[in-house]
Design an enzyme around this catalytic site. Structure first.
Site, mmCIF file in Angstrom:
data_model
loop_
_atom_site.group_PDB
_atom_site.id
_atom_site.type_symbol
_atom_site.label_atom_id
_atom_site.label_comp_id
_atom_site.label_asym_id
_atom_site.label_seq_id
_atom_site.Cartn_x
_atom_site.Cartn_y
_atom_site.Cartn_z
ATOM 1 N NE ARG A 166 -3.976 0.486 1.820
ATOM 2 C CZ ARG A 166 -5.234 0.607 2.259
ATOM 3 N NH1 ARG A 166 -5.530 1.466 3.217
ATOM 4 N NH2 ARG A 166 -6.205 -0.131 1.751
ATOM 5 C CD GLN A 195 -12.921 -1.904 -1.117
ATOM 6 O OE1 GLN A 195 -12.111 -1.761 -0.220
ATOM 7 N NE2 GLN A 195 -14.131 -2.393 -0.919
ATOM 8 C CG ASP A 254 -13.715 6.025 -1.574
ATOM 9 O OD1 ASP A 254 -13.678 5.907 -0.333
ATOM 10 O OD2 ASP A 254 -12.684 6.037 -2.287
ATOM 11 C CB CYS A 304 -14.503 0.953 -0.406
ATOM 12 S SG CYS A 304 -14.024 2.682 -0.443
ATOM 13 N NE ARG A 312 -10.924 -5.562 0.333
ATOM 14 C CZ ARG A 312 -10.034 -4.610 0.628
ATOM 15 N NH1 ARG A 312 -10.436 -3.511 1.241
ATOM 16 N NH2 ARG A 312 -8.767 -4.728 0.284
HETATM 17 N N1 CP Z 1 -11.465 -0.229 2.088
HETATM 18 C C1 CP Z 1 -10.189 -0.262 2.522
HETATM 19 O O1 CP Z 1 -9.236 -0.506 1.772
HETATM 20 O O2 CP Z 1 -10.077 -0.052 3.859
HETATM 21 P P1 CP Z 1 -8.733 0.170 4.640
HETATM 22 O O3 CP Z 1 -8.165 1.496 4.207
HETATM 23 O O4 CP Z 1 -9.142 0.176 6.102
HETATM 24 O O5 CP Z 1 -7.783 -0.945 4.323
HETATM 25 N N1 NVA Z 2 -10.122 6.582 -1.854
HETATM 26 C C1 NVA Z 2 -9.782 6.156 -0.517
HETATM 27 C C2 NVA Z 2 -9.984 4.691 -0.363
HETATM 28 C C3 NVA Z 2 -9.738 4.157 1.024
HETATM 29 C C4 NVA Z 2 -9.925 2.688 1.084
HETATM 30 C C5 NVA Z 2 -8.352 6.553 -0.213
HETATM 31 O O1 NVA Z 2 -7.481 6.367 -1.070
HETATM 32 O O2 NVA Z 2 -8.103 7.045 0.876
#
Ligand code: CP
Ligand code: NVA
Length: 308
Positions: A101, A131, A224, A263, A291
């Site tokens: 991430r 996701q 979102d 999400c 998930r």
């Molecule tokens: N939806 C999602 O990716 O949640 P997190 O940021 O908590 O991992």
């Molecule tokens: N668009 C959001 C998604 C979080 C799961 C972000 O990138 O923060």
């Protein structure tokens, strides 16, 4: 050859459906995956916060017989300037996979190029394929083959989740209407990828700046956050998003049977009202639960030997 999962298009449509179908068996207990990762160690390298993605991956890996290791960039020599390619080559000598991430999709592509083990995108500023794979599973679990007949509306910011929805609609042959404020449209590369795939799968992706057009007679309304991790938006910019809030009034244009998805995490009072969130909370938390099942489906696909 290793299988990476950086964007949804790393799966062919039939492979993507295979993951969805197998995930259903895994969730129902008719497929056992408890030994798939036996003896394997996968690391999660995260530079942004996470609740669902981190925990669901770690639990999935452990329940599949493997070990997981959580790493933050600040603890690695990366933070002192070690090359991405050297980090990728070193970690590949110890690990069986890396789940990343990160703030930079380009960084992730570079990392995956140099890693000799599978690399999975756990969210970048451009895409969030795990996701959307899971969200399609949630809809398939609920609607079965009728998923292709649904009108799905994404309303809000044209962000990583929105970009990936466009590709997902193309990959799975779904009907997706995206409504964002002017100037906050999704990335044109992802839109084009979604459109190209949709031609093959009979899907449909459509962009508008009018939330009513997207939500009209919709079966599913998805939203979102308006401000994603690592972003900043001024209060006057937030105001431009107000007509895109998923509230009772907007939803009155959708089908009576409409389902709302998010999400998570949600910023109640911005993209969704507390009232709407609570009305659909059961479905939203099933979406979050899935998930875990979908990560297992994906890991099973990647780590069960197959030709590329
Ligand atoms: N939806 C999602 O990716 O949640 P997190 O940021 O908590 O991992
Ligand atoms: N668009 C959001 C998604 C979080 C799961 C972000 O990138 O923060």
């Amino acid at each position: 050859m290793k299988r990476d999962f950086i964007d949804l298009w790393n799966l062919e449509p039939d492979e993507a459906w295979e993951v969805i179908g197998e995930t259903l068996h895994i969730k129902n207990g008719t497929k056992r995956v408890g030994e798939v990762l036996k003896g394997k160690t996968l690391a999660l390298l995260f530079t942004k916060p996470s609740t669902r993605t981190r925990v669901s991956f770690e639990v999935a890996i452990n329940q599949m017989g493997g070990s997981s290791m959580f790493m933050q960039e600040g603890q690695l020599q990366l933070s002192r300037g070690e090359d991405v390619k050297d980090t990728a080559r070193t970690l590949s000598r110890y690990l069986d996979g890396v789940i990343v991430r990160n703030h930079s999709h380009r960084w992730l592509e570079e990392f995956s190029k140099w890693a000799s083990v599978p690399v999975i995108n756990a969210l970048t500023e451009k895409s969030h394929p795990c996701q959307i794979l899971s969200d399609v599973f949630t809809l398939y679990e609920r609607f079965g083959e009728d998923i292709k007949r649904l009108k799905i509306a994404y309303v809000g910011d044209g962000n990583n989740v929105c970009n990936t929805w466009l590709v997902g609609a193309g990959l799975f042959g779904l009907n997706l209407f995206v409504a964002t404020p002017e100037g906050f449209e999704p990335n044109s590369y992802y839109f084009q990828a979604g459109e190209d795939l949709a031609k093959m799968t009979d899907g449909n992706v459509y962009l508008t700046n009018n939330p009513l057009e997207a939500v009209k007679e919709a079966d599913v309304v998805y939203t979102d956050v308006w401000v994603s991790m690592g972003e900043e938006k001024e209060e006057e910019v937030i105001e431009m998003f107000r007509p895109f809030q998923v509230n009772g009034e907007l939803l009155s244009n959708a089908k009576d049977s409409v389902l709302v998805m998010h999400c998570l995490p949600a910023k109640k009072g911005q993209e969704i009202t507390e009232e709407v969130f609570e009305k659909f909370a059961d479905f939203i938390f099933t979406q979050a639960e899935n998930r875990l099942h979908t990560q297992k489906g994906l890991l099973d696909f990647i780590y069960t030997a197959r030709e590329v």
